[in-house]
Enzyme design. Structure first.
Site, mmCIF file in Angstrom:
data_model
loop_
_atom_site.group_PDB
_atom_site.id
_atom_site.type_symbol
_atom_site.label_atom_id
_atom_site.label_comp_id
_atom_site.label_asym_id
_atom_site.label_seq_id
_atom_site.Cartn_x
_atom_site.Cartn_y
_atom_site.Cartn_z
ATOM 1 N N LEU A 57 2.912 -2.013 2.475
ATOM 2 C CA LEU A 57 4.007 -2.082 1.507
ATOM 3 C C LEU A 57 3.750 -1.026 0.449
ATOM 4 C CD1 LEU A 57 4.500 -5.919 0.806
ATOM 5 C CD2 LEU A 57 5.887 -4.449 2.278
ATOM 6 N N ASP A 58 4.808 -0.429 -0.066
ATOM 7 C CA ASP A 58 4.657 0.518 -1.163
ATOM 8 C C ASP A 58 3.981 -0.158 -2.348
ATOM 9 O OD1 ASP A 58 6.027 2.286 0.424
ATOM 10 O OD2 ASP A 58 7.936 2.059 -0.632
ATOM 11 N N ARG A 59 3.262 0.620 -3.130
ATOM 12 C CA ARG A 59 2.484 0.062 -4.236
ATOM 13 C C ARG A 59 3.300 -0.810 -5.204
ATOM 14 N NH1 ARG A 59 -2.705 2.823 -6.936
ATOM 15 N NH2 ARG A 59 -3.370 0.988 -8.099
ATOM 16 N N ARG A 160 14.308 1.359 0.119
ATOM 17 C CA ARG A 160 14.584 1.977 -1.175
ATOM 18 C C ARG A 160 15.596 3.104 -1.046
ATOM 19 N NH1 ARG A 160 8.556 3.161 -3.272
ATOM 20 N NH2 ARG A 160 9.675 3.866 -5.148
#
Length: 229
Positions: A57-59, A160
């Site tokens: 997962l993105d930060r 996103r």
């Protein structure tokens, strides 16, 4: 670290926004190492503990992350992800209502690694990867809208950039067009639910992550969805 599911082959945790799944150039301790330390201590394991990273997962994103405790589970889960046999859904909050109540989006994504930024194109390009997701608008408040997303492919920053492409940047996501950051540096995207057949035992696994503690997320999580934020 909050553990959502654990057995001899896999461990599923609830990642907090700001944590990294795997080590990177920042040098910050990744979640994979935190999970390994937990396993080592809990089971008094000598030597190095095996933890397999299945996906990321993105930060700034929170929610479900699956790790494996055996190489057998890692190999099989990697193949299941590749074949689309792992079903993931996400919740996203946007300031803008999506153009349709429900839709399947197809874009062609290019990524510039130097800037860590992806772009969604409406038509195929030689250097682009096809990206598909299905979204459903499930709730609204006076100022925000809750969108459920089911990924059909897995591309860098896919949710996103695809939501931004239809005019719905995720709340707090300055990189992809939102107006203001969230106070904690997160973006309002949650890996909410995952379902798959266990790679070893073959039993169905279904795990749901809790929503964050802030008032907006909590309001959207109420069954009656009487959101006033």
């Amino acid at each position: 670290m909050v553990i959502l599911y654990e057995d001899n082959h896999i461990i599923i945790v609830n990642k907090a926004p700001g944590e990294i799944v795997q080590g990177d150039k920042t040098g910050d301790t990744p979640l994979s190492e935190i999970v390994a330390a937990y396993i080592k201590e809990k089971y008094a394991r000598p030597g190095k503990v095996f933890i397999g990273v299945v996906h990321r997962l993105d930060r700034p994103v929170g929610g479900i992350v699956v790790f494996t405790r055996t190489s057998k589970a890692l190999t099989r889960l990697n193949e299941m992800f590749r074949k689309g046999e792992v079903h993931k859904s996400y919740w996203a909050i946007s300031r803008n209502r999506p153009p349709k109540t429900e839709d399947t989006l197809t874009h062609y994504i290019t990524t510039v690694e130097r800037t860590n930024r992806s772009t969604a194109h409406n038509t195929p390009r030689k250097d682009a990867k096809e990206a598909r997701l299905h979204y459903r608008h499930i709730a609204s408040s006076d100022r925000y809208h809750l969108i459920e997303v089911n990924l059909l492919t897995g591309r860098k920053h896919q949710i996103r950039v695809q939501l931004a492409a239809i005019g719905c940047p995720i709340k707090g996501d300055l990189k992809y067009g939102d107006k203001r950051s969230n106070p904690d540096g997160s973006i309002s995207l949650l890996a909410r639910h995952i379902e798959f057949i266990h790679p070893v035992s073959k039993k169905p696994i279904s795990v749901t992550a809790p929503v964050p503690a802030d008032n907006l997320w909590q309001a959207f999580a109420r069954p009656e969805r009487d959101v006033t934020c």
